[in-house]
Design an enzyme around this catalytic site. Structure first.
Site, PDB file in Angstrom:
ATOM      1  N   GLY A  19       0.950  -0.999  -0.654  1.00 55.65           N
ATOM      2  CA  GLY A  19      -0.190   0.294  -0.533  1.00 55.65           C
ATOM      3  C   GLY A  19       1.042   0.994  -0.344  1.00 55.65           C
ATOM      4  CD  GLU A  44       8.052  -4.221   1.447  1.00 56.96           C
ATOM      5  OE1 GLU A  44       8.893  -5.086   1.930  1.00 56.96           O
ATOM      6  OE2 GLU A  44       7.923  -3.716   0.415  1.00 56.96           O
ATOM      7  CB  VAL A  45       0.646  -6.498   3.501  1.00 51.73           C
ATOM      8  CG1 VAL A  45      -0.046  -7.335   4.748  1.00 51.73           C
ATOM      9  CG2 VAL A  45       0.466  -5.008   4.406  1.00 51.73           C
ATOM     10  CG  ASP A  55      -8.228   5.084   4.049  1.00 48.99           C
ATOM     11  OD1 ASP A  55      -8.745   6.153   2.862  1.00 48.99           O
ATOM     12  OD2 ASP A  55      -6.940   5.224   3.819  1.00 48.99           O
TER      13      ASP A  55
HETATM   14  N1  LIG Z   1      -4.062  -8.201   8.017  1.00 49.74           N
HETATM   15  C1  LIG Z   1      -3.873  -8.464   7.040  1.00 49.74           C
HETATM   16  N2  LIG Z   1      -4.321  -9.468   6.623  1.00 49.74           N
HETATM   17  C2  LIG Z   1      -3.963 -10.141   5.489  1.00 49.74           C
HETATM   18  N3  LIG Z   1      -4.140  -9.738   4.751  1.00 49.74           N
HETATM   19  C3  LIG Z   1      -3.383  -7.718   4.531  1.00 49.74           C
HETATM   20  C4  LIG Z   1      -4.115  -7.177   6.113  1.00 49.74           C
HETATM   21  N4  LIG Z   1      -3.592  -6.218   5.355  1.00 49.74           N
HETATM   22  C5  LIG Z   1      -3.546  -5.585   4.829  1.00 49.74           C
HETATM   23  N5  LIG Z   1      -3.645  -6.720   3.927  1.00 49.74           N
HETATM   24  C6  LIG Z   1      -4.159  -6.602   2.745  1.00 49.74           C
HETATM   25  O1  LIG Z   1      -1.798  -6.031   2.123  1.00 49.74           O
HETATM   26  C7  LIG Z   1      -2.895  -5.810   0.978  1.00 49.74           C
HETATM   27  C8  LIG Z   1      -2.100  -4.370   1.534  1.00 49.74           C
HETATM   28  O2  LIG Z   1      -2.657  -3.802   2.494  1.00 49.74           O
HETATM   29  P1  LIG Z   1      -1.995  -2.099   3.096  1.00 49.74           P
HETATM   30  O3  LIG Z   1      -2.776  -1.777   4.069  1.00 49.74           O
HETATM   31  O4  LIG Z   1      -0.945  -1.755   3.052  1.00 49.74           O
HETATM   32  O5  LIG Z   1      -2.250  -1.565   1.799  1.00 49.74           O
HETATM   33  P2  LIG Z   1      -3.496  -0.816   0.571  1.00 49.74           P
HETATM   34  O6  LIG Z   1      -4.945  -0.505   1.826  1.00 49.74           O
HETATM   35  O7  LIG Z   1      -4.241  -1.281  -0.214  1.00 49.74           O
HETATM   36  O8  LIG Z   1      -3.610   0.973  -0.169  1.00 49.74           O
HETATM   37  P3  LIG Z   1      -3.611   2.124   1.110  1.00 49.74           P
HETATM   38  O9  LIG Z   1      -2.522   1.842   2.579  1.00 49.74           O
HETATM   39  O10 LIG Z   1      -2.357   2.852   0.398  1.00 49.74           O
HETATM   40  O11 LIG Z   1      -4.552   2.376   1.479  1.00 49.74           O
HETATM   41  C9  LIG Z   1      -4.032  -4.975   0.426  1.00 49.74           C
HETATM   42  O12 LIG Z   1      -4.124  -6.581  -0.257  1.00 49.74           O
HETATM   43  C10 LIG Z   1      -4.809  -5.788   2.055  1.00 49.74           C
HETATM   44  O13 LIG Z   1      -6.450  -6.909   1.573  1.00 49.74           O
END
Ligand SMILES: Nc1ncnc2c1ncn2[C@@H]1O[C@H](COP(=O)(O)OP(=O)(O)OP(=O)(O)O)[C@@H](O)[C@H]1O
Length: 429
Positions: free
Chosen positions: A19, A23-24, A132
């Site tokens: 995001g 990175e996740v 958000d």
């Molecule tokens: N706790 C979690 N378990 C599984 N997947 C997750 C988890 N948190 C985030 N993800 C996944 O990781 C990806 C990146 O998530 P992240 O929250 O960093 O960014 P985003 O929500 O896609 O964008 P931004 O933070 O820019 O609004 C997404 O596909 C999200 O669905």
């Protein structure tokens, strides 16, 4: 980076996604022997403000413990990078679900509404506004249970000092941004309800209620354009569901239901109901009480409500749209009175509130007071109309006094330039 051990405890397994802030990763907590999700702050973004926001995300989410909020387990720094350890949601985000399916059916969207609103209500009870809400931040596990994540830009309602965004900057996604935020006002719990309404609308119809080429154009629509009712787009949704959804998208924050009310209403199954009758105005005492808490901040835990909603107000409807066709051009909300014949009116079902709280009636329902209310809410529109009338009157008087005795065919044409007027306080994005 693969199979790296972070902070002597979390073994990175595989990347899940990336995001704006980090990175996740799917990881394993080697101490407790369980799978977790780990968000690592992006190395090249680790300025002080981003780091502070990242830390706040962890602290905010850690205050919440709810089945529909992604749990936060740990937060720390490792090799110069911050990390956040979360509950691993084995599934996909609703953005991914939407991309795969195009749109979701009404029962699924009602379940998403009930669960997300329940998670949101728990945050609101803690004084936390998410700010958000969008499909990418709603995650569904394998059995479809929805969990609200990413409190990255949430801040505590009662702590203005916690604002971590630069002055004048609106954080959030314009597609889901509440009108009051588009006008530069602070986000409150009702702003989250509006954003959730936008998400539900998108899940049902396959498109957000407002979209345009520029963020500014979208913000204007949030402020002044009525959403096209999903039924007009050919979507198969019960009328009661549509009415309630349009109520969540009310332009005035105090006219929206609270997150707890949304959760209770959708969980009750009331969304399957049929058309509503026309509304009765709310008692004056209830209106003033509601106005005293416009954002709903500081309310105690919401109470359970009876499943059958009582209609409360009419929602103006935009021009009919062809099913599957483009949305109508942006325009001001019509001040159509119920039964005027100028357009269909919709009654917003209202969940009875404890203590007789009620929703405000629309201006059109309040007769003469409605015109006053319209002028109060649309000062620029009213002044443009008044100015135009005065200008026409002056032209006519001038023509009568100074024009020579000519026939109609000889009378020179008068050109009137109308200056377009936009909503006050438009915000940069
Ligand atoms: N706790 C979690 N378990 C599984 N997947 C997750 C988890 N948190 C985030 N993800 C996944 O990781 C990806 C990146 O998530 P992240 O929250 O960093 O960014 P985003 O929500 O896609 O964008 P931004 O933070 O820019 O609004 C997404 O596909 C999200 O669905």
């Amino acid at each position: 980076m693969h199979r790296v051990l972070v902070a002597d405890r979390y073994r990175l397994e595989s990347p899940i996604g990336r995001g704006a802030m980090g990175e996740v990763w799917r990881a394993t907590d080697e101490v407790l022997g369980r799978p977790v999700a780990m968000k690592l702050l992006l190395g090249d973004d680790s300025d002080a403000q981003t780091a502070a926001r990242f830390r706040l995300e962890g602290q905010t989410a850690a205050r919440l413990s709810h089945p529909h909020v992604v749990a936060v387990f740990d937060f720390g720094a490792w090799e110069g990078r911050f990390y956040l350890v979360m509950e691993l949601v084995e599934g996909r985000s609703l953005a991914q679900e939407l991309a795969a399916a195009g749109s979701l059916d009404a029962p699924r969207v009602a379940a998403v509404a009930a669960q997300t609103a329940a998670g949101l209500a728990s945050a609101h009870r803690q004084g936390i506004v998410h700010r958000d809400i969008k499909p990418g931040n709603l995650m569904a596990d394998a059995d479809g249970t929805v969990k609200l994540g990413d409190f990255g830009i949430a801040r505590f309602v009662d702590d203005p000092a916690a604002a971590l965004t630069q002055a004048g900057q609106i954080v959030g996604t314009s597609l889901y941004l509440a009108p009051e935020r588009a006008l530069g006002r602070p986000a409150g719990p009702a702003s989250d309800v509006y954003s959730l309404g936008c998400v539900l609308y998108q899940l049902l119809t396959g498109r957000p209620p407002f979209h345009a080429d520029t963020a500014t154009a979208i913000l204007y629509q949030h402020i002044d354009t009525a959403p096209v009712p999903p039924l007009r787009l050919g979507v198969d949704v019960p009328p009661a569901f549509e009415n309630y959804l349009l109520g969540m998208l009310a332009k005035q924050p105090e006219e929206r239901p609270t997150a707890q009310e949304v959760a209770d209403w959708f969980a009750s199954g009331a969304w399957q109901g049929r058309a509503q009758s026309l509304p009765a105005p709310a008692p004056a005492a209830a209106r003033s009480r509601r106005a005293a808490h416009p954002q709903g901040a500081g309310r105690g835990p919401a109470t359970a409500h009876a499943p059958a909603p009582a209609p409360a107000r009419a929602v103006p409807v935009a021009a009919p749209a062809r099913p599957g066709g483009p949305l109508p051009a942006a325009g001001p909300l019509p001040g159509t009175a119920p039964g005027s014949g100028a357009g269909t009116t919709y009654a917003l079902p209202q969940v009875p509130r404890q203590g007789g709280r009620g929703r405000r009636a629309l201006p059109a329902q309040r007769g003469v007071g409605g015109a006053r209310q319209f002028v109060r809410r649309r000062p620029r529109v009213a002044s443009v109309i008044a100015g135009s009338v005065a200008f026409f009157a002056a032209v006519l008087v001038g023509m009568a006094l100074f024009s020579p005795k000519t026939t109609t065919a000889e009378t020179p044409q008068v050109e009137i330039a109308v200056t377009p007027s936009g909503p006050a306080g438009g915000a940069d994005h």
